[in-house]
Design an enzyme around this catalytic site. Structure first.
Site, PDB file in Angstrom:
ATOM      1  N   THR A 166       0.810  -1.221   0.000  1.00  0.00           N
ATOM      2  CA  THR A 166       0.000   0.000   0.000  1.00  0.00           C
ATOM      3  C   THR A 166       0.840   1.265   0.000  1.00  0.00           C
ATOM      4  O   THR A 166       0.490   2.248  -0.654  1.00  0.00           O
ATOM      5  CB  THR A 166      -0.911  -0.023   1.249  1.00  0.00           C
ATOM      6  OG1 THR A 166      -1.734  -1.181   1.163  1.00  0.00           O
ATOM      7  CG2 THR A 166      -1.791   1.198   1.333  1.00  0.00           C
ATOM      8  N   THR A 211       2.434 -23.015  18.082  1.00  0.00           N
ATOM      9  CA  THR A 211       1.143 -22.803  18.736  1.00  0.00           C
ATOM     10  C   THR A 211       0.349 -21.736  17.981  1.00  0.00           C
ATOM     11  O   THR A 211       0.919 -20.826  17.386  1.00  0.00           O
ATOM     12  CB  THR A 211       1.327 -22.388  20.213  1.00  0.00           C
ATOM     13  OG1 THR A 211       0.061 -21.963  20.744  1.00  0.00           O
ATOM     14  CG2 THR A 211       2.334 -21.274  20.387  1.00  0.00           C
TER      15      THR A 211
HETATM   16  N1  ASP Z   1      -2.680  -6.029   0.637  1.00  0.00           N
HETATM   17  C1  ASP Z   1      -1.583  -5.124   0.958  1.00  0.00           C
HETATM   18  C2  ASP Z   1      -0.284  -5.894   0.886  1.00  0.00           C
HETATM   19  O1  ASP Z   1       0.031  -6.630   1.778  1.00  0.00           O
HETATM   20  C3  ASP Z   1      -1.795  -4.509   2.291  1.00  0.00           C
HETATM   21  C4  ASP Z   1      -0.742  -3.517   2.692  1.00  0.00           C
HETATM   22  O2  ASP Z   1       0.195  -3.215   2.024  1.00  0.00           O
HETATM   23  O3  ASP Z   1      -0.889  -2.971   3.798  1.00  0.00           O
HETATM   24  O4  ASP Z   1       0.405  -5.781  -0.082  1.00  0.00           O
END
Ligand code: ASP
Length: 324
Positions: A12, A261
Site C-alpha cells: 500500500t 502454537t
Molecule cells: N494487501 C496489501 C499488501 O500486503 C496490504 C498492505 O500493504 O498494507 O500488499
C-alpha cells in the site's frame, strides 16, 4: 552522511498513482518526505511491485541477495513491503542473512503515501532513521515501534498499530527519544547469506472437527514439510489417533513436521497426552515461533540442511532471536 538503500517490493505505501520506476519512485519519496534527505543519502531499487499476498520465496531470495550485495556500499537497508506477508518476509531475511551487522528494516503502510491521513510518511521516516543506527537486526518498523521481524505477527488489518511481537518487547520505541532495547542481538561471527528456500511447505491449522482424510489428501501431494499450527502448547485432536497416524505416515515418507502454537507462548510436546503422538513421531517443537516465522524457517531448513539430524538441530536452535 549514512547511506541507506530502499528496496521496494510493493504494498500500500507505494501506491502512488504512477507506474513505478526507480527514478519516479525515488522522486516521489523525496517530494513527499523531503526531511529524509537530512537523515541519510537514499538510493532506491525496485525488486517488484506486488501486493504482498503474492510475495514468496522467489522475492525473499532476491531481496536477500540485494542486501548481501549492497553491504559494502550501504549502512542500512529499508525494505518497503505490503503488510499482509511482511512478517513472513522478515522471517525469511532473518534466517537467510546470518550474523547481520547492520539494520534491515521492513516497513509499509495502511494508507498510501499520497493519501490523506497516511501513516506512510511516519513509517518511512522512522525506518530510514533506524536504518542509520547501530541496530543489526531484521526488524519491522511500524507506528512508532521497531519489532523483531522473526517474532512479528500482523495483528490488525485496519489499525495503524498493525504489528505486534507477542511476549517480546519492541526492539526500539520512537518517542521524544529513540529508545533502543537492551535485548538487541549482535553478530557473533562473520556475515553470510544463504537465501535458499524449499517452497513445498504446507501449513496445517488444527481446528475442532478436522477430518484426517483432508490432511491425508494434502500430505499425499508433493509436500516436503508441514508447519502444524496446533492448539495451546502443541495439542491436537487425538481420539482414535487418526490424525496422528496420517502424520506418522507422512513422517515415514520423510516429510518434516514443525509444531507451533496458534496462540503465543512456548510449545511443549511433553506437557499433555494430546501432544505425545507428535513427540513420538519426531515432530520438531517450534518454541515460541508463530506460523509467520516457522514457514520461512522450515523452508530454509529443508533447502539448506539435507541431513535430518542437522536440520533438527538447526530448527530447534535460536537462530535470530525467534525463540526469545
Ligand atoms: N494487501 C496489501 C499488501 O500486503 C496490504 C498492505 O500493504 O498494507 O500488499
Amino acid at each position: 552522511m549514512a547511506r541507506v538503500l530502499v528496496i521496494h517490493t510493493g504494498g500500500t505505501l507505494g501506491m502512488l498513482g504512477t507506474p513505478l520506476e526507480p527514478g519516479t519512485y525515488a522522486q516521489a519519496i523525496a517530494d513527499r518526505v523531503p526531511e529524509l534527505a537530512a537523515v541519510a543519502e537514499l538510493h532506491t531499487e525496485i525488486v517488484c511491485n506486488l501486493d504482498s499476498s503474492d510475495v514468496g520465496p522467489v522475492e525473499w531470495t532476491e531481496v536477500a541477495r540485494r542486501i548481501a550485495a549492497g553491504r559494502s556500499a550501504y549502512d542500512g537497508f529499508v525494505v518497503v513491503h505490503g503488510t499482509d506477508t511482511m512478517a513472513y518476509t522478515a522471517g525469511a531475511l532473518a534466517f537467510s542473512l546470518r550474523n547481520l551487522d547492520r539494520p534491515v528494516v521492513l516497513t509499509g503502510a495502511q494508507r498510501p503515501l499520497a493519501a490523506l491521513r497516511t501513516d506512510a510518511r511516519r513509517n518511512l521516516q522512522d525506518a530510514v532513521e533506524i536504518a542509520t543506527r547501530d541496530v543489526p537486526e531484521v526488524g519491522i518498523c511500524f507506528d512508532g515501534l521497531l519489532l523483531r521481524g522473526c517474532r512479528a505477527v500482523k495483528a490488525d488489518a485496519r489499525l495503524y498499530r498493525a504489528f505486534d511481537t507477542p511476549g517480546l518487547e519492541p526492539l526500539a520505541r520512537f518517542g521524544v527519544d529513540l529508545a533502543v532495547g537492551r535485548h538487541l542481538r549482535r553478530p557473533t561471527g562473520p556475515f553470510s547469506c544463504d537465501p535458499r528456500f524449499e517452497s513445498r511447505v504446507a501449513v496445517l491449522h488444527i481446528a475442532p472437527g478436522l477430518d484426517p482424510r483432508w490432511v491425508e489428501a494434502m500430505l499425499d501431494s508433493d509436500v516436503r514439510g508441514v508447519v502444524v499450527a496446533a492448539f495451546g502448547v502443541g495439542t491436537l485432536p487425538s481420539r482414535e489417533h487418526r490424525l496422528a497416524r496420517v502424520l506418522e505416515r507422512a513422517r515415514g515418507r520423510g516429510v518434516e513436521i514443525l509444531v507451533v502454537t496458534q496462540h503465543g507462548g512456548l510449545v511443549d510436546l511433553g506437557m499433555y497426552q494430546n501432544s505425545k503422538a507428535l513427540a513420538d513421531l519426531g515432530a520438531v517443537p517450534g518454541g515460541k515461533m508463530r506460523v509467520e516465522a516457522a514457514v520461512p524457517k522450515l523452508m530454509h531448513a529443508l533447502a539448506a540442511f539435507p541431513d535430518g539430524a542437522e536440520r533438527h538441530a538447526w530448527l530447534v536452535s535460536d537462530v535470530a532471536g525467534e525463540q526469545e
